[in-house]
Design a protein around this motif. Structure first.
Motif, short mmCIF file in Angstrom:
data_model
loop_
_atom_site.label_atom_id
_atom_site.label_comp_id
_atom_site.label_asym_id
_atom_site.label_seq_id
_atom_site.Cartn_x
_atom_site.Cartn_y
_atom_site.Cartn_z
N VAL A 66 1.48 -2.32 30.36
CA VAL A 66 1.02 -3.57 29.74
C VAL A 66 -0.19 -4.12 30.51
N GLN A 67 -0.11 -4.11 31.82
CA GLN A 67 -1.23 -4.61 32.62
C GLN A 67 -2.46 -3.72 32.43
N ILE A 82 8.67 -9.56 26.48
CA ILE A 82 8.83 -10.39 27.67
C ILE A 82 7.73 -10.10 28.69
N LEU A 83 7.16 -8.90 28.67
CA LEU A 83 6.17 -8.56 29.69
C LEU A 83 4.84 -9.33 29.52
N PRO A 84 4.26 -9.40 28.31
CA PRO A 84 3.09 -10.26 28.17
C PRO A 84 3.39 -11.73 28.49
N PHE A 85 4.62 -12.16 28.20
CA PHE A 85 5.04 -13.52 28.53
C PHE A 85 5.01 -13.73 30.05
N LEU A 86 5.59 -12.81 30.79
CA LEU A 86 5.61 -12.92 32.25
C LEU A 86 4.20 -12.78 32.83
N LEU A 87 3.41 -11.89 32.24
CA LEU A 87 2.04 -11.72 32.71
C LEU A 87 1.24 -13.00 32.51
N SER A 88 1.45 -13.66 31.38
CA SER A 88 0.68 -14.87 31.09
C SER A 88 0.95 -15.98 32.09
N ARG A 89 2.08 -15.89 32.77
CA ARG A 89 2.44 -16.90 33.77
C ARG A 89 2.30 -16.39 35.21
N GLU A 100 -3.32 -17.77 37.15
CA GLU A 100 -4.65 -17.86 36.53
C GLU A 100 -5.13 -16.52 36.01
N LYS A 101 -5.06 -15.50 36.85
CA LYS A 101 -5.47 -14.16 36.43
C LYS A 101 -4.53 -13.61 35.37
N GLY A 102 -3.23 -13.90 35.52
CA GLY A 102 -2.25 -13.43 34.55
C GLY A 102 -2.52 -13.98 33.16
N ALA A 103 -2.84 -15.27 33.07
CA ALA A 103 -3.15 -15.89 31.78
C ALA A 103 -4.39 -15.25 31.17
N GLU A 104 -5.38 -14.97 32.00
CA GLU A 104 -6.61 -14.34 31.52
C GLU A 104 -6.32 -12.94 30.96
N LEU A 105 -5.52 -12.18 31.69
CA LEU A 105 -5.19 -10.83 31.24
C LEU A 105 -4.36 -10.86 29.96
N ALA A 106 -3.35 -11.71 29.91
CA ALA A 106 -2.47 -11.77 28.74
C ALA A 106 -3.24 -12.15 27.49
N SER A 107 -4.29 -12.96 27.65
CA SER A 107 -5.08 -13.37 26.49
C SER A 107 -5.86 -12.20 25.89
N SER A 276 -5.99 -3.70 23.32
CA SER A 276 -6.86 -4.75 23.83
C SER A 276 -7.46 -5.55 22.68
N ALA A 277 -7.70 -6.84 22.92
CA ALA A 277 -8.34 -7.69 21.92
C ALA A 277 -9.73 -7.18 21.57
N SER A 278 -10.33 -6.42 22.47
CA SER A 278 -11.70 -5.94 22.25
C SER A 278 -11.76 -4.63 21.47
N MET A 279 -10.61 -4.04 21.13
CA MET A 279 -10.65 -2.79 20.37
C MET A 279 -11.33 -3.03 19.03
N ASP A 280 -12.12 -2.08 18.60
CA ASP A 280 -12.88 -2.19 17.36
C ASP A 280 -11.98 -2.53 16.17
N GLU A 281 -12.38 -3.55 15.41
CA GLU A 281 -11.52 -4.04 14.32
C GLU A 281 -11.31 -2.98 13.24
N THR A 282 -12.34 -2.23 12.92
CA THR A 282 -12.19 -1.19 11.90
C THR A 282 -11.23 -0.11 12.36
N LEU A 283 -11.31 0.28 13.63
CA LEU A 283 -10.38 1.27 14.16
C LEU A 283 -8.95 0.75 14.10
N VAL A 284 -8.74 -0.50 14.50
CA VAL A 284 -7.40 -1.08 14.44
C VAL A 284 -6.90 -1.14 13.00
N TYR A 285 -7.78 -1.49 12.08
CA TYR A 285 -7.40 -1.52 10.67
C TYR A 285 -6.95 -0.14 10.21
N ASP A 286 -7.70 0.88 10.57
CA ASP A 286 -7.35 2.25 10.16
C ASP A 286 -6.04 2.70 10.80
#
Length: 351
Positions: A66-67, A82-89, A100-107, A276-286
């Motif tokens: 996850v990290q 639960i892992l993204p939840f724990l990472l966000s905190r 702080e870093k955990g919230a940034e990564l989870a986002s 990742s949030a940055s993955m290409d939207e068309t690729l994720v759609y496919d």
């Protein structure tokens, strides 16, 4: 830990498939587990559709996976929510990351689809029976890997059954996932609690060394205040399957199923397939479109397929364990794929 990389994701199964449009890296759990089945099936579906070549590393610790996705070092992983939840905190296994870093990564984490195919069970060998699952004092209980979501759920299960905490009334035994079966069959524990899919290859392997008994959570405990808190806890979701179907799934193995009613009831481990949030939207759609079109393959390629509780329809968020304590968002490309397939997606899942 022994890791094996699957390259090409069952290329031989689809020799006429179009050339893959992308090469993606992924990590998953050990063979026989629900995430492993989902990931390897997804790899075959994506290859057959000509969408991507998914290179999978087995036997991973999902806490690390996850990290790695959040940091952009890995393209995809199955994530107990639960892992993204724990990472966000920045707590639990991510305490070293910090809030702080955990919230940034989870986002930076987004979900493609959800499943809740593993339910917490409690088991023991019939040759060394637990006389009362509510009295586990002094027992050595395998309750998870050294850290992560499964260990949190395992400890919650023993506390719900007996009121005991790890190290305070019972001895918790932990091993990396690849060592689970050998640790239990070698006599390293008096009992075990594990989140398992149905049927579980791990439980069948354990039973090969001698008959075992598997319990669900007694109805009164599940309905108790603590039981309801655990089911609503980050990363959990309700789980109920007719007991006859559970027994049929293990037919031919020396496995006894014990419940106090007509259903096997417990709490499930809610999962999301993350990128990742940055993955290409068309690729994720496919990718997500291929996943939705591959529904029959997911449901029929393994006996556990019908019990995966995977998301192939409308998404309300709460049923997926994602719009309560856990606040995690889907990737826009995945949302578009679900909507183009005629499904609704709750606002709480939108970035």
């Amino acid at each position: 830990m022994i890791r094996q990389t699957i390259l090409g994701a069952v290329l031989a199964a689809a020799p006429l498939a179009a050339a893959a449009q992308a090469t993606l890296t992924a990590e998953t759990t050990t063979p026989g587990s629900t995430p492993h089945y989902i990931d390897t099936t997804l790899a075959a579906v994506l290859d057959s559709a000509g969408v991507a070549n998914l290179q999978i590393t087995e036997g991973a610790t999902l806490t690390n996976s996850v990290q790695a996705v959040a940091e952009g070092r890995l393209d995809m992983a199955p994530a107990p929510l639960i892992l993204p939840f724990l990472l966000s905190r920045g707590i639990g296994p991510y305490s070293g990351v910090g809030p702080e870093k955990g919230a940034e990564l989870a986002s930076n984490i987004r979900v493609l689809f959800f499943n809740a195919g593993s339910a917490q069970i409690f088991g023991y060998y019939n040759s060394n029976p637990v006389e009362d699952v509510r009295d586990l004092s002094g027992k050595r209980i395998w309750n998870g890997p050294p850290r992560g979501a499964a260990l949190t759920s395992g400890r919650a299960m023993i506390q719900l059954l007996s009121g005991l905490k790890d190290g305070e009334g019972y001895e918790g035994i932990q091993n990396p996932w690849p060592d689970t079966v050998s640790s239990i069959t070698g006599g390293g524990a008096d009992a075990w609690t594990i989140p398992e899919g149905l049927p579980s290859g791990r439980q069948i392997a354990i039973a090969a060394a001698g008959g075992i008994t598997i319990h669900d959570v007694p109805s009164d405990l599940l309905a108790s205040e603590l039981g309801q808190q655990i089911m609503a806890a980050p990363g959990h979701a309700p789980y109920s399957v007719p007991v006859d179907e559970v027994r049929k799934a293990y037919e031919g193995n020396d496995i006894t199923i014990v419940t106090d009613d007509d259903s096997f009831d417990s709490f499930a481990t809610a999962f999301g397939q993350i990128v990742s949030a940055s993955m290409d939207e068309t690729l994720v759609y496919d990718i997500t479109t291929a996943y939705l079109k591959g529904q029959e393959r997911f449901l029929t390629s393994s006996p556990r397929g019908p019990f995966l509780m995977m998301s192939f329809g409308d998404l309300d968020g709460k049923s997926q364990g994602a719009c309560g304590a856990v606040q995690i968002k889907m990737h826009p490309g995945a949302i578009r794929a679900f909507e183009d397939a005629g499904h609704t997606v709750a606002d709480c899942l939108r970035p």
